[in-house]
Design an enzyme around this catalytic site. Structure first.
Site, PDB file in Angstrom:
ATOM      1  CE  LYS A   1      -0.317  -4.536  72.093  1.00 37.35           C
ATOM      2  NZ  LYS A   1      -0.485  -3.594  73.218  1.00 37.35           N
TER       3      LYS A   1
ATOM      4  CE  LYS B   1      -4.752  -3.403  72.602  1.00 42.20           C
ATOM      5  NZ  LYS B   1      -4.300  -2.063  72.207  1.00 42.20           N
TER       6      LYS B   1
ATOM      7  NE  ARG C   1      -1.454   3.738  67.397  1.00 43.03           N
ATOM      8  CZ  ARG C   1      -0.578   2.935  66.806  1.00 43.03           C
ATOM      9  NH1 ARG C   1      -0.115   3.232  65.606  1.00 43.03           N
ATOM     10  NH2 ARG C   1      -0.173   1.834  67.375  1.00 43.03           N
TER      11      ARG C   1
END
Length: 343
Positions: free
Chosen positions: A110, A193, A257
């Protein structure tokens, strides 16, 4: 229906790559897990555990760790790539000669590649054009996946047969796989995001309320969809698991994270200190600058992302993000304009 058994290769022995290896092996597939370090590979094979990234999670015997790309990819019908975005192209180049023709290749990363503002599927098309390419994304915190807490995800590809193949390979009683042909929208949702998870962690560190957090997350979704539509994605994709679903999970969980890095920054640590405390890759930190620059280039209104860039990279006070949120230009509450989307 009898499930087809696959030889699967996982490139990347971080938390999510390990989680994917665990699911595939538990579903009866043979799995080769590629890691860079031979000592790590040996330890995983002996201890049946990835002690650095997912300590305490036992790996099935069908998972074999290796530091050899040739060994990992030999005979693979499915390849899952879970490499940090900064190293993605490098690994694709190293592995190119061993990737089987017509293999199903799924990006699990991502992030956005800085050189050319490329998504990982676009890099896969460049380096491995002979493969069939998809993207896996959704609210999938790796620790919860290996703990078998019921989870939904999305496989995205214009290739319907590929989507069905991945659904069949990964689905089980705790992991449900939905499909979506909008590969670009699903992939953008997963990358964007991460920015707002950093922002949410910072906000939590200074003690904002639940009203404030809901406000922040909702406006983040508006920014994400506004930006994605400008790049040609379907805004409706952002109402699904890979959009709002992933955004909620990442912006509200201390397992994220990016949220953790944001929290450390909100407590006053430097960026270097926050990353050192994490000990893993937080894709959002790299994505913040890339998206802020691209938004300026495309003239997309993204006050949160712009403020976050100034805070993280230029030392501006955290209050700037709140100021931008509260004093920016007035907008409609709901901004999903289907007319702006062209397939």
């Amino acid at each position: 229906m009898t499930q087809e058994k696959h030889n699967a290769a996982i490139l990347g022995g971080g938390s999510f790559g390990t989680a994917m290896a665990s699911i595939l092996a538990a579903n009866g597939h043979n799995v080769n897990l590629w890691v860079r370090d031979p000592e790590t590979a040996a330890a995983i094979n002996i201890d049946r555990e990835n002690t650095r990234y997912l300590p305490g999670a036992e790996l099935p015997k069908e998972v074999t760790a290796t530091d050899s790309l040739e060994e990992a990819l030999g005979g693979a019908s499915m390849v899952f790539v879970a490499i940090p975005s900064k190293a993605f192209a490098e690994v694709l180049e190293q592995a190119r000669q061993w990737v089987p023709d017509e293999a199903v290749v799924i990006s699990c990363t991502k992030g956005i590649y800085a050189d050319g503002f490329l998504l990982m599927s676009e890099l896969l098309h460049q380096y491995w054009p002979h493969t069939r390419i998809g993207v896996l994304s959704g609210p999938n915190l790796a620790k919860e996946v290996v703990e078998q807490k019921f989870t939904g995800t999305v496989i995205a590809s214009p290739d319907e047969t590929l989507r069905q193949t991945v659904q069949n390979a990964l689905s089980c009683d705790y992991f449900r796989v939905y499909d979506n042909p909008d590969i670009y929208g699903v992939e953008l949702g997963g990358a964007l995001k991460n920015i707002y998870a950093v922002a949410s962690g910072m906000a939590a560190a200074i003690g904002v309320g639940e009203n404030s957090r809901s406000f922040l997350i909702t406006r983040a979704l508006a920014e994400m969809s506004r930006f994605a539509v400008k790049l040609g994605a379907n805004p409706m994709t952002f109402l699904g698991l890979s959009g709002v679903g992933d955004l909620i999970a990442t912006c509200t969980s201390s397992l994220s994270r990016n949220y953790q890095v944001g929290f450390q920054l909100g407590e006053g640590k430097t960026l270097e200190q926050a990353i050192e405390c994490l000990g893993q890759t937080a894709e959002g930190i790299n994505t913040i600058k890339l998206v802020a620059d691209k938004a300026a280039e495309l003239d997309v209104y993204m006050p949160l992302a712009t403020a976050l860039y100034k805070i993280v990279y230029h030392g501006q006070p955290l209050e700037l993000m709140i100021q931008n949120l509260m004093s920016g230009e007035y907008k409609h509450d709901v901004e999903f304009q289907l007319g702006a989307f062209t397939s």
